[in-house]
Design an enzyme around this catalytic site. Structure first.
Site, PDB file in Angstrom:
ATOM      1  N   GLU A 105     -44.320 -35.298 -32.016  1.00 10.62           N
ATOM      2  CA  GLU A 105     -44.616 -34.347 -30.933  1.00 10.62           C
ATOM      3  C   GLU A 105     -46.008 -33.731 -31.113  1.00 10.62           C
ATOM      4  O   GLU A 105     -46.718 -33.450 -30.143  1.00 10.62           O
ATOM      5  CB  GLU A 105     -43.545 -33.266 -30.930  1.00 10.62           C
ATOM      6  CG  GLU A 105     -43.705 -32.263 -29.847  1.00 10.62           C
ATOM      7  CD  GLU A 105     -42.555 -31.271 -29.807  1.00 10.62           C
ATOM      8  OE1 GLU A 105     -41.396 -31.675 -30.001  1.00 10.62           O
ATOM      9  OE2 GLU A 105     -42.824 -30.086 -29.564  1.00 10.62           O
TER      10      GLU A 105
ATOM     11  N   ARG B 118     -41.841 -23.309 -38.283  1.00 11.01           N
ATOM     12  CA  ARG B 118     -40.380 -23.148 -38.200  1.00 11.01           C
ATOM     13  C   ARG B 118     -39.833 -23.195 -39.620  1.00 11.01           C
ATOM     14  O   ARG B 118     -39.947 -24.203 -40.308  1.00 11.01           O
ATOM     15  CB  ARG B 118     -39.740 -24.251 -37.348  1.00 11.01           C
ATOM     16  CG  ARG B 118     -38.256 -23.977 -37.074  1.00 11.01           C
ATOM     17  CD  ARG B 118     -37.689 -24.893 -36.011  1.00 11.01           C
ATOM     18  NE  ARG B 118     -37.177 -26.129 -36.552  1.00 11.01           N
ATOM     19  CZ  ARG B 118     -35.927 -26.328 -36.990  1.00 11.01           C
ATOM     20  NH1 ARG B 118     -35.052 -25.326 -36.965  1.00 11.01           N
ATOM     21  NH2 ARG B 118     -35.543 -27.496 -37.447  1.00 11.01           N
TER      22      ARG B 118
ATOM     23  N   THR C 107     -43.682 -23.572 -27.266  1.00  6.12           N
ATOM     24  CA  THR C 107     -42.812 -22.853 -28.209  1.00  6.12           C
ATOM     25  C   THR C 107     -43.387 -22.847 -29.616  1.00  6.12           C
ATOM     26  O   THR C 107     -42.986 -22.038 -30.447  1.00  6.12           O
ATOM     27  CB  THR C 107     -41.403 -23.486 -28.302  1.00  6.12           C
ATOM     28  OG1 THR C 107     -41.538 -24.825 -28.790  1.00  6.12           O
ATOM     29  CG2 THR C 107     -40.695 -23.487 -26.980  1.00  6.12           C
TER      30      THR C 107
ATOM     31  N   ARG D 252     -41.813 -26.022 -41.791  1.00  7.78           N
ATOM     32  CA  ARG D 252     -42.810 -26.965 -41.268  1.00  7.78           C
ATOM     33  C   ARG D 252     -43.814 -26.222 -40.398  1.00  7.78           C
ATOM     34  O   ARG D 252     -43.493 -25.187 -39.803  1.00  7.78           O
ATOM     35  CB  ARG D 252     -42.163 -28.099 -40.500  1.00  7.78           C
ATOM     36  CG  ARG D 252     -41.331 -27.721 -39.271  1.00  7.78           C
ATOM     37  CD  ARG D 252     -42.124 -27.459 -38.019  1.00  7.78           C
ATOM     38  NE  ARG D 252     -41.288 -27.422 -36.824  1.00  7.78           N
ATOM     39  CZ  ARG D 252     -41.640 -26.849 -35.707  1.00  7.78           C
ATOM     40  NH1 ARG D 252     -42.786 -26.191 -35.620  1.00  7.78           N
ATOM     41  NH2 ARG D 252     -40.853 -26.870 -34.648  1.00  7.78           N
TER      42      ARG D 252
ATOM     43  N   CYS E   1     -46.134 -28.363 -27.331  1.00  6.27           N
ATOM     44  CA  CYS E   1     -45.096 -27.534 -26.701  1.00  6.27           C
ATOM     45  C   CYS E   1     -45.430 -26.056 -26.901  1.00  6.27           C
ATOM     46  O   CYS E   1     -45.704 -25.628 -28.030  1.00  6.27           O
ATOM     47  CB  CYS E   1     -43.733 -27.835 -27.321  1.00  6.27           C
ATOM     48  SG  CYS E   1     -42.400 -26.829 -26.650  1.00  6.27           S
TER      49      CYS E   1
ATOM     50  N   ARG F   8     -29.483 -23.974 -34.607  1.00  6.92           N
ATOM     51  CA  ARG F   8     -29.476 -25.384 -34.208  1.00  6.92           C
ATOM     52  C   ARG F   8     -28.337 -26.094 -34.928  1.00  6.92           C
ATOM     53  O   ARG F   8     -27.769 -25.557 -35.872  1.00  6.92           O
ATOM     54  CB  ARG F   8     -30.805 -26.076 -34.578  1.00  6.92           C
ATOM     55  CG  ARG F   8     -32.001 -25.549 -33.798  1.00  6.92           C
ATOM     56  CD  ARG F   8     -33.260 -26.371 -34.049  1.00  6.92           C
ATOM     57  NE  ARG F   8     -34.373 -25.834 -33.270  1.00  6.92           N
ATOM     58  CZ  ARG F   8     -35.593 -26.375 -33.212  1.00  6.92           C
ATOM     59  NH1 ARG F   8     -35.858 -27.489 -33.882  1.00  6.92           N
ATOM     60  NH2 ARG F   8     -36.549 -25.825 -32.479  1.00  6.92           N
TER      61      ARG F   8
ATOM     62  N   ARG G 257     -46.971 -32.871 -38.457  1.00  8.96           N
ATOM     63  CA  ARG G 257     -45.933 -31.897 -38.776  1.00  8.96           C
ATOM     64  C   ARG G 257     -45.913 -31.880 -40.294  1.00  8.96           C
ATOM     65  O   ARG G 257     -45.518 -32.878 -40.923  1.00  8.96           O
ATOM     66  CB  ARG G 257     -44.572 -32.317 -38.227  1.00  8.96           C
ATOM     67  CG  ARG G 257     -44.410 -32.085 -36.724  1.00  8.96           C
ATOM     68  CD  ARG G 257     -44.265 -30.601 -36.414  1.00  8.96           C
ATOM     69  NE  ARG G 257     -44.295 -30.287 -35.006  1.00  8.96           N
ATOM     70  CZ  ARG G 257     -43.232 -30.177 -34.227  1.00  8.96           C
ATOM     71  NH1 ARG G 257     -42.020 -30.389 -34.721  1.00  8.96           N
ATOM     72  NH2 ARG G 257     -43.347 -29.827 -32.975  1.00  8.96           N
TER      73      ARG G 257
ATOM     74  N   GLU H 277     -32.662 -30.066 -33.557  1.00 10.91           N
ATOM     75  CA  GLU H 277     -32.642 -29.637 -32.163  1.00 10.91           C
ATOM     76  C   GLU H 277     -31.744 -30.548 -31.317  1.00 10.91           C
ATOM     77  O   GLU H 277     -31.739 -31.771 -31.506  1.00 10.91           O
ATOM     78  CB  GLU H 277     -34.074 -29.705 -31.643  1.00 10.91           C
ATOM     79  CG  GLU H 277     -34.259 -28.980 -30.353  1.00 10.91           C
ATOM     80  CD  GLU H 277     -35.728 -28.921 -29.987  1.00 10.91           C
ATOM     81  OE1 GLU H 277     -36.491 -29.812 -30.380  1.00 10.91           O
ATOM     82  OE2 GLU H 277     -36.087 -27.961 -29.281  1.00 10.91           O
TER      83      GLU H 277
END
Ligand code: ADP
Ligand code: ARG
Length: 352
Positions: A213, A268, A261, A114, A259, A297, A217, A302
């Site tokens: 988020e 990811r 990260t 993603r 975020c 994970r 995505r 997560e």
């Protein structure tokens, strides 16, 4: 007199706790970006959730410059990326070395890649107004339902999906969960479920989460370990969406995400992989994943635990590395994990 810097629990190991000194706090505590996002909002999730790994979120592109005295060391620490480093993109999936690390299908259940994306000239999710969120949903639903071929599908607004279907989509790993407390504390769940939704093709190999988020995505996934096929579908989708949706991008930090990260590639790449022997030997397991800069994970993503010896393994770094390098990290790490799992299984058999 200056306000005292917040105190963290003694067992708090977040990057926020590590880098929020009295000096940084005094310098930033009253800062507000032009979209009205305050420094206090940026650090609230990490204060409320003391088990955070990171603890901060950006509300807009400006957060990354205005709050840099805190964000830059967090970014450097997480991604091993220093303020003078630059970020390069490479979406040429043909440059990936290796096709499928598990051709017999014994270990890898599924592969998913993603990327996060947000829309240029809009605040990020934490600072979006209700109206802006609705506008984004309409714009994305229109763009996505215009895709063709393998990417063609339907958009489902979260509020219109019945509870049973929603539950099943989450259980099948296609849809995001509700009520994430980390997102809640930064205001990312305001007006829930309005403005959120999911687009997917019939086979559910191409999906887009809207206004979770991040505003988008973009997800490619399928059963088995054909990483290259999953990557090439993702690249195709990203390129097609970008024709009509300008993404928020920064020369230094790459694609901007709420975020830190996820900065840079915002990519990811993960496999769901069955590794029962390594699951019982966490020291060896961690040594391999650390070496390849991979993250472990649980089976439901997560903050979840592993079930039945199945783990979610993915690249950790996303900034200062290209998309091809992120996916290559996963490929190389998975090859080694499978080799080690096989050796451990042989040793167990010999002892019998
Ligand atoms: P994200 O990928 O957006 O960072 P999560 O870790 O929450 O977020 O994962 C989202 C969902 O995707 C979860 O249901 C998770 O189990 C699922 N998922 C992740 N990787 C895979 C995979 N390789 N195969 C199937 N499902 C996956
Ligand atoms: N804010 C959470 C933490 O600090 C999540 C960080 C990374 N994950 C994410 N989904 N952005 O632990």
């Amino acid at each position: 007199m200056a306000t005292k810097v917040p105190v963290f629990n003694s067992d708090c190991s977040s990057l926020l706790a590590k880098y929020l000194s009295q000096q940084v706090f005094s310098q930033l505590e009253d800062k507000v970006t032009t979209s009205g996002y305050t420094f206090k909002q940026a650090i609230n999730s990490g204060l409320v959730n003391q088990d955070s790994g990171v603890g901060v979120y950006a509300g807009d592109a400006e957060s990354y410059t205005m709050f840099a005295p805190l964000f830059d060391p967090i970014i450097a620490d997480y991604h091993n990326f220093n303020p003078h480093d630059s970020h390069q993109s490479n979406l040429h999936f043909d440059e990936l070395f290796g096709l499928n690390p598990d051709p017999t299908g014994k270990y890898i259940l599924s592969t998913r890649i993603r990327v996060g994306r947000n829309i240029a000239d809009m605040p990020l999710g934490p600072a979006l107004s209700r109206q802006q969120r609705r506008t984004i949903e309409l714009q994305l639903a229109k763009t996505l339902t215009g895709l063709s071929g393998e990417l063609s599908g339907n958009y489902y607004s979260l509020g219109n999906i019945d509870a049973e279907t929603r539950k099943q989509l989450i259980a099948d790993h296609f849809l995001f969960k509700a009520g994430d407390r980390f997102l809640d504390a930064v205001g990312l769940n305001r007006d829930w479920p309005e403005g959120r939704g999911i687009f997917h093709n019939l086979e559910k190999t191409f999906l887009v989460w809207v206004n979770e988020e991040d505003q988008l995505r973009i997800i490619s996934m399928q059963p088995g370990g054909d990483i290259k096929a999953v990557f090439s579908r993702l690249v195709k989708a990203v390129n097609e969406i970008e024709v009509s949706v300008p993404f928020l991008f920064d020369q230094r930090l790459g694609y901007l995400t709420s975020c830190p990260t996820n900065l840079g590639t915002a990519l990811r790449a993960s496999v769901h992989i069955r590794l029962p022997k390594l699951g019982d030997d966490l020291i060896t397991f961690k040594a391999i994943t650390d070496h390849h800069q991979l993250q472990i994970r649980g089976t439901s993503g997560e903050h979840s635990v592993s079930e039945g010896g199945v783990f979610d393994i993915s690249n950790k770094r996303r900034l200062g590395v290209t998309e091809v390098e992120c996916v290559q990290d996963l490929y190389d790490g998975v090859v080694e994990l499978i080799e080690r799992e096989q050796e451990l299984a042989i040793n167990v058999d010999l002892k019998k």
